[in-house]
Design a protein around this motif. Structure first.
Motif, PDB file in Angstrom:
ATOM      1  N   PRO A 212      24.229  55.169   7.903  1.00 36.93           N
ATOM      2  CA  PRO A 212      23.061  55.269   8.787  1.00 36.93           C
ATOM      3  C   PRO A 212      22.557  56.697   8.917  1.00 36.93           C
ATOM      4  CG  PRO A 212      25.049  55.111  10.078  1.00 36.93           C
ATOM      5  CD  PRO A 212      25.472  54.908   8.649  1.00 36.93           C
ATOM      6  N   GLN A 281      18.481  53.511  14.761  1.00 40.57           N
ATOM      7  CA  GLN A 281      19.777  54.098  14.393  1.00 40.57           C
ATOM      8  C   GLN A 281      20.914  53.133  14.743  1.00 40.57           C
ATOM      9  OE1 GLN A 281      21.526  57.350  16.680  1.00 40.57           O
ATOM     10  NE2 GLN A 281      22.004  58.416  14.774  1.00 40.57           N
ATOM     11  N   GLN A 284      21.060  50.360  12.224  1.00 40.47           N
ATOM     12  CA  GLN A 284      21.674  50.731  10.949  1.00 40.47           C
ATOM     13  C   GLN A 284      23.195  50.817  11.063  1.00 40.47           C
ATOM     14  OE1 GLN A 284      19.994  54.121   8.976  1.00 40.47           O
ATOM     15  NE2 GLN A 284      17.963  53.205   8.779  1.00 40.47           N
ATOM     16  N   GLU A 288      26.126  48.459   9.133  1.00 49.02           N
ATOM     17  CA  GLU A 288      27.277  48.968   8.382  1.00 49.02           C
ATOM     18  C   GLU A 288      28.578  48.386   8.929  1.00 49.02           C
ATOM     19  OE1 GLU A 288      27.293  50.600   5.687  1.00 49.02           O
ATOM     20  OE2 GLU A 288      25.288  51.461   5.538  1.00 49.02           O
TER      21      GLU A 288
END
Length: 364
Positions: A212, A281, A284, A288
């Motif tokens: 990210p 953010q 992201q 992950e």
């Protein structure tokens, strides 16, 4: 082990060196030694700072009345070495050679083992490093990229990830080696790792631009769009381009600030753009985490957050609702580097883990 013996830990950073003294698991003493920026700039090479920093450490210990004769070992911050498995390594000449020659890259962390060795040599005791940033326990399939000439590398906050995993294991009430965990280290860089049977078998390499976007790093970007952007905006200066994505990207590029207090203030004022960037953010990071759960076949015993949690609480708060269905979320603020280094040395001194020996890579 002499229960009254003490371990000195040394963590060099760009303009300061943090030292700590432990007796067992108890932190007796900690001091952050600041180094004058102009003074450091006198040294043309990084390794020329060793004597300067070593003297500053001894002077600080003497000033604060710490009895160096009670030290039984010294542990330094691990640096850029060849890829190795995790654990506690005895500082030897092969390691010192690779660090002093910047064989795998130049970084202030390279000073850690050298400082530890020279101080330990003065005191006639042993020097160690624990879980350096080049720990590579990736499974083979995790290294494929789609371009045979390029292989994924493992460079991350291994010291803190492993320590957070062990803290989580204690809280869960199980052995670390028996758990499957996902750990997230949030600081200037953000790395996300999968732990399986005591090994970190996959991780986003934030140093190389994976994962990210962070406070000032771009993270992974669409390749075609990035290549087009470069061709239109910049001349082919590799150093400049790399600094652009590693120092001027991420939140800094979107919000033109990297100050958490300013970001928090804008969020409290319901600034739409700021809110959307932070949500992006968090989105992201959550993606992950979801990806890492597939590495563990969906069998996850805990999701562990560590690092600068208090500074980034607004991001954590946005991530948790997206991932708490995967597993329980555990939050451990702080980097805990000194504690992690001490813990690794204690395991060797108490014979619960064997010390490892660094071997130089053989020439082809």
């Amino acid at each position: 082990m002499n229960q009254r013996g003490r371990i000195l830990v040394i963590y060099p950073d760009l303009y300061f060196t943090t030292i700590g003294v432990f007796e067992g698991n108890h932190l007796l003493y900690q001091q952050k030694i600041s180094h004058n920026e102009e003074e450091l700039h006198r040294f043309e090479q990084l390794m020329e700072q060793v004597s300067y920093r070593k003297q500053a450490i001894f002077e600080q210990l003497d000033l604060d009345g710490m009895n160096t004769s009670r030290f039984i070992s010294v542990c330094g911050r691990g640096g850029l070495l060849r890829p190795i498995s995790g654990g506690t390594y005895k500082v030897n000449h092969a390691m010192l050679y690779d660090l002093k020659t910047n064989a795998y890259g130049e970084h202030v962390s390279n000073l850690g083992a050298v400082l530890a060795y020279e101080i330990a040599e003065n005191l006639n005791i042993q020097a160690y490093i624990v879980d350096p940033p080049v720990v590579d326990e990736l499974q083979a399939i995790a290294k494929y990229t789609g371009i045979p000439e390029i292989e994924r590398a493992s460079i991350f906050h291994s010291l803190n990830h492993r320590h957070a995993g062990r803290i989580a294991a204690k809280q869960i009430g199980a052995a670390y080696h028996s758990l499957k965990l996902i750990s997230i280290h949030i600081a200037r860089g953000i790395t996300i790792a999968s732990h399986h049977t005591g090994k970190i078998i996959d991780v986003t390499n934030g140093v190389d631009g994976e994962g990210p976007f962070t406070i000032d790093r771009s993270g992974s970007v669409p390749l075609k769009g990035f290549l087009t952007y470069l061709s239109e905006q910049y001349t082919p200066d590799e150093g400049f381009l790399w600094n652009h994505v590693q120092q001027d990207g991420g939140i800094k590029a979107y919000l033109h600030t990297e100050d958490p207090s300013i970001i928090r203030s804008r969020l409290m004022k319901e600034d739409h753009h700021t809110k959307e960037v932070i949500e992006a953010q968090a989105y992201q990071i959550a993606k992950e985490i979801g990806a890492m759960s597939t590495v563990l076949h969906g069998e996850v015993d805990g999701i562990v957050f560590t690092g600068k949690i208090k500074e980034n609480d607004f991001v954590i708060d946005a991530i948790i609702p997206r991932v708490n269905w995967i597993a329980d979320v555990l939050v451990f603020p702080g980097k805990n580097d000194l504690e992690a280094m001490n813990e690794g040395v204690l395991e060797v001194l108490n014979n619960t883990q064997k010390e490892k020996i660094y071997v130089a890579e053989e020439a082809n």
